[in-house]
Design a protein around this motif. Structure first.
Motif, PDB file in Angstrom:
ATOM      1  N   TYR A  67       0.831  -1.207   0.000  1.00 47.22           N
ATOM      2  CA  TYR A  67       0.000   0.000   0.000  1.00 47.22           C
ATOM      3  C   TYR A  67       0.869   1.262   0.000  1.00 47.22           C
ATOM      4  O   TYR A  67       0.653   2.178  -0.796  1.00 47.22           O
ATOM      5  N   LEU A  68       1.865   1.307   0.886  1.00 50.77           N
ATOM      6  CA  LEU A  68       2.747   2.473   0.964  1.00 50.77           C
ATOM      7  C   LEU A  68       3.567   2.647  -0.307  1.00 50.77           C
ATOM      8  O   LEU A  68       3.819   3.778  -0.742  1.00 50.77           O
ATOM      9  N   ALA A  69       3.980   1.544  -0.918  1.00 51.10           N
ATOM     10  CA  ALA A  69       4.732   1.622  -2.183  1.00 51.10           C
ATOM     11  C   ALA A  69       3.857   2.193  -3.291  1.00 51.10           C
ATOM     12  O   ALA A  69       4.306   3.049  -4.069  1.00 51.10           O
ATOM     13  N   ILE A  70       2.609   1.754  -3.365  1.00 49.96           N
ATOM     14  CA  ILE A  70       1.699   2.264  -4.401  1.00 49.96           C
ATOM     15  C   ILE A  70       1.452   3.757  -4.191  1.00 49.96           C
ATOM     16  O   ILE A  70       1.435   4.535  -5.153  1.00 49.96           O
ATOM     17  N   ILE A  71       1.274   4.157  -2.938  1.00 54.22           N
ATOM     18  CA  ILE A  71       1.071   5.583  -2.648  1.00 54.22           C
ATOM     19  C   ILE A  71       2.298   6.386  -3.091  1.00 54.22           C
ATOM     20  O   ILE A  71       2.165   7.403  -3.780  1.00 54.22           O
ATOM     21  N   ALA A  72       3.479   5.929  -2.703  1.00 55.47           N
ATOM     22  CA  ALA A  72       4.712   6.665  -3.038  1.00 55.47           C
ATOM     23  C   ALA A  72       4.895   6.768  -4.551  1.00 55.47           C
ATOM     24  O   ALA A  72       5.167   7.851  -5.077  1.00 55.47           O
ATOM     25  N   VAL A  73       4.737   5.659  -5.244  1.00 55.10           N
ATOM     26  CA  VAL A  73       4.930   5.655  -6.702  1.00 55.10           C
ATOM     27  C   VAL A  73       3.886   6.541  -7.380  1.00 55.10           C
ATOM     28  O   VAL A  73       4.229   7.402  -8.208  1.00 55.10           O
ATOM     29  N   SER A  74       2.620   6.359  -7.046  1.00 55.37           N
ATOM     30  CA  SER A  74       1.562   7.108  -7.738  1.00 55.37           C
ATOM     31  C   SER A  74       1.649   8.609  -7.469  1.00 55.37           C
ATOM     32  O   SER A  74       1.551   9.419  -8.398  1.00 55.37           O
ATOM     33  N   GLU A  75       1.859   9.001  -6.204  1.00 51.23           N
ATOM     34  CA  GLU A  75       1.915  10.434  -5.910  1.00 51.23           C
ATOM     35  C   GLU A  75       3.171  11.085  -6.476  1.00 51.23           C
ATOM     36  O   GLU A  75       3.115  12.224  -6.946  1.00 51.23           O
ATOM     37  N   GLU A  76       4.287  10.386  -6.450  1.00 52.49           N
ATOM     38  CA  GLU A  76       5.512  10.983  -6.994  1.00 52.49           C
ATOM     39  C   GLU A  76       5.452  11.105  -8.511  1.00 52.49           C
ATOM     40  O   GLU A  76       5.892  12.108  -9.068  1.00 52.49           O
ATOM     41  N   ILE A  77       4.899  10.120  -9.169  1.00 51.63           N
ATOM     42  CA  ILE A  77       4.743  10.245 -10.627  1.00 51.63           C
ATOM     43  C   ILE A  77       3.797  11.388 -10.948  1.00 51.63           C
ATOM     44  O   ILE A  77       4.069  12.213 -11.819  1.00 51.63           O
ATOM     45  N   LEU A  78       2.693  11.468 -10.211  1.00 53.26           N
ATOM     46  CA  LEU A  78       1.699  12.504 -10.476  1.00 53.26           C
ATOM     47  C   LEU A  78       2.227  13.907 -10.174  1.00 53.26           C
ATOM     48  O   LEU A  78       2.136  14.804 -11.014  1.00 53.26           O
ATOM     49  N   PHE A  79       2.812  14.100  -8.993  1.00 49.37           N
ATOM     50  CA  PHE A  79       3.194  15.455  -8.585  1.00 49.37           C
ATOM     51  C   PHE A  79       4.581  15.873  -9.059  1.00 49.37           C
ATOM     52  O   PHE A  79       4.770  17.005  -9.482  1.00 49.37           O
ATOM     53  N   ARG A  80       5.567  15.011  -8.959  1.00 54.65           N
ATOM     54  CA  ARG A  80       6.910  15.373  -9.423  1.00 54.65           C
ATOM     55  C   ARG A  80       7.079  15.036 -10.902  1.00 54.65           C
ATOM     56  O   ARG A  80       7.505  15.866 -11.691  1.00 54.65           O
ATOM     57  N   GLY A  81       6.722  13.836 -11.281  1.00 54.82           N
ATOM     58  CA  GLY A  81       6.938  13.406 -12.658  1.00 54.82           C
ATOM     59  C   GLY A  81       6.104  14.161 -13.676  1.00 54.82           C
ATOM     60  O   GLY A  81       6.570  14.480 -14.762  1.00 54.82           O
ATOM     61  N   ILE A  82       4.857  14.457 -13.324  1.00 57.41           N
ATOM     62  CA  ILE A  82       3.967  15.109 -14.284  1.00 57.41           C
ATOM     63  C   ILE A  82       3.796  16.597 -13.978  1.00 57.41           C
ATOM     64  O   ILE A  82       4.141  17.452 -14.790  1.00 57.41           O
ATOM     65  N   LEU A  83       3.257  16.898 -12.805  1.00 54.83           N
ATOM     66  CA  LEU A  83       2.936  18.290 -12.484  1.00 54.83           C
ATOM     67  C   LEU A  83       4.172  19.189 -12.486  1.00 54.83           C
ATOM     68  O   LEU A  83       4.144  20.288 -13.036  1.00 54.83           O
ATOM     69  N   LEU A  84       5.250  18.727 -11.891  1.00 51.62           N
ATOM     70  CA  LEU A  84       6.478  19.530 -11.866  1.00 51.62           C
ATOM     71  C   LEU A  84       6.996  19.750 -13.288  1.00 51.62           C
ATOM     72  O   LEU A  84       7.383  20.861 -13.648  1.00 51.62           O
ATOM     73  N   ASN A  85       6.984  18.704 -14.093  1.00 47.01           N
ATOM     74  CA  ASN A  85       7.434  18.846 -15.480  1.00 47.01           C
ATOM     75  C   ASN A  85       6.555  19.810 -16.262  1.00 47.01           C
ATOM     76  O   ASN A  85       7.057  20.626 -17.039  1.00 47.01           O
ATOM     77  N   LEU A  86       5.240  19.729 -16.078  1.00 48.41           N
ATOM     78  CA  LEU A  86       4.340  20.637 -16.788  1.00 48.41           C
ATOM     79  C   LEU A  86       4.526  22.078 -16.307  1.00 48.41           C
ATOM     80  O   LEU A  86       4.554  23.004 -17.131  1.00 48.41           O
ATOM     81  N   ALA A  87       4.650  22.277 -15.009  1.00 52.45           N
ATOM     82  CA  ALA A  87       4.847  23.629 -14.473  1.00 52.45           C
ATOM     83  C   ALA A  87       6.156  24.223 -14.969  1.00 52.45           C
ATOM     84  O   ALA A  87       6.253  25.428 -15.225  1.00 52.45           O
ATOM     85  N   GLU A  88       7.128  23.364 -15.140  1.00 52.21           N
ATOM     86  CA  GLU A  88       8.437  23.847 -15.586  1.00 52.21           C
ATOM     87  C   GLU A  88       8.437  24.276 -17.050  1.00 52.21           C
ATOM     88  O   GLU A  88       9.320  25.002 -17.496  1.00 52.21           O
ATOM     89  N   ASP A  94      12.646  26.375  -9.895  1.00 47.47           N
ATOM     90  CA  ASP A  94      12.335  26.765  -8.515  1.00 47.47           C
ATOM     91  C   ASP A  94      10.863  27.153  -8.345  1.00 47.47           C
ATOM     92  O   ASP A  94      10.208  26.738  -7.386  1.00 47.47           O
ATOM     93  N   ILE A  95      10.336  27.947  -9.256  1.00 48.32           N
ATOM     94  CA  ILE A  95       8.924  28.347  -9.201  1.00 48.32           C
ATOM     95  C   ILE A  95       8.035  27.123  -9.417  1.00 48.32           C
ATOM     96  O   ILE A  95       7.013  26.962  -8.744  1.00 48.32           O
ATOM     97  N   ALA A  96       8.417  26.237 -10.325  1.00 50.85           N
ATOM     98  CA  ALA A  96       7.644  25.019 -10.576  1.00 50.85           C
ATOM     99  C   ALA A  96       7.565  24.145  -9.323  1.00 50.85           C
ATOM    100  O   ALA A  96       6.516  23.580  -9.015  1.00 50.85           O
ATOM    101  N   VAL A  97       8.670  24.058  -8.571  1.00 57.46           N
ATOM    102  CA  VAL A  97       8.668  23.296  -7.314  1.00 57.46           C
ATOM    103  C   VAL A  97       7.695  23.928  -6.326  1.00 57.46           C
ATOM    104  O   VAL A  97       6.921  23.220  -5.663  1.00 57.46           O
ATOM    105  N   LEU A  98       7.711  25.248  -6.207  1.00 60.68           N
ATOM    106  CA  LEU A  98       6.801  25.933  -5.286  1.00 60.68           C
ATOM    107  C   LEU A  98       5.341  25.699  -5.670  1.00 60.68           C
ATOM    108  O   LEU A  98       4.495  25.445  -4.804  1.00 60.68           O
ATOM    109  N   LEU A  99       5.054  25.763  -6.974  1.00 67.53           N
ATOM    110  CA  LEU A  99       3.673  25.578  -7.437  1.00 67.53           C
ATOM    111  C   LEU A  99       3.187  24.145  -7.242  1.00 67.53           C
ATOM    112  O   LEU A  99       2.078  23.919  -6.764  1.00 67.53           O
TER     113      LEU A  99
END
Length: 176
Positions: A67-88, A94-99
């Motif tokens: 369960y914890l592995a699925i949470i870590a993988v899914s949230e990191e892909i969603l927020f860092r892998g996708i959202l951070l890349n799109l914001a950048e 730096d601004i993308a990380v804040l957003l």
């Protein structure tokens, strides 16, 4: 398991839709140690303020690890892998990380009634409850910023924030 599984499906679909390729580069020991160290530290702090969701999850250790592995993988892909890349694409790293940190911490407040209920049960003072909720939000925001910087400007190895996230959650659950 339904929430993390849905996040994993959304993450995968978003990767395809936005044509984002995640890197799984070889692990550098110093960055791995940094990820684990920060994970242990954040897990201990989340334990101190009593993470609202930790008390509601009760399962055997082997299922908890999955369960914890699925949470870590899914949230990191969603927020860092996708959202951070799109914001950048529109802002500096730096601004993308804040957003993306703002979105990450706010997303964890979807069930704000249960968060206020949890912290309200720890105190009979509304001011203390608001203080707990504020500290919780700041911790989530800080957690997300660390994950973003572990992801890195150049390296972009999604494994570091995943290891950080998993270590944080595991530490929190093992301390309860």
């Amino acid at each position: 398991f339904s929430q993390p599984a849905i996040a994993l499906v959304i993450s995968y679909a978003s990767l395809k839709l936005f044509r984002i390729k995640l890197q799984f580069s070889p692990i550098i020991n110093s960055t791995l140690l940094r990820s684990v160290f920060f994970g242990l530290a954040f897990g201990a702090v989340f334990h101190l303020i009593t993470e609202p969701s930790a008390s509601s999850i009760n399962m055997p250790l082997n299922l908890l690890l999955v369960y914890l592995a699925i949470i870590a993988v899914s949230e990191e892909i969603l927020f860092r892998g996708i959202l951070l890349n799109l914001a950048e694409r529109a802002f500096s790293f730096d601004i993308a990380v804040l957003l993306q940190s703002l979105v990450f911490s706010s997303a964890h407040f979807i069930s704000i009634n249960s968060i206020f209920s949890h912290y309200g049960s720890l105190s009979n003072s509304a001011i203390t409850t608001v203080l707990y909720v504020s500290v919780y939000y700041v911790l989530l925001y800080s957690f997300s910023m660390v994950a973003g910087f572990l992801y890195g400007r150049e390296d972009r190895n999604i494994m570091y924030p995943i290891i950080f996230h998993f270590t944080t959650n595991l530490t929190l659950f093992l301390m309860r």
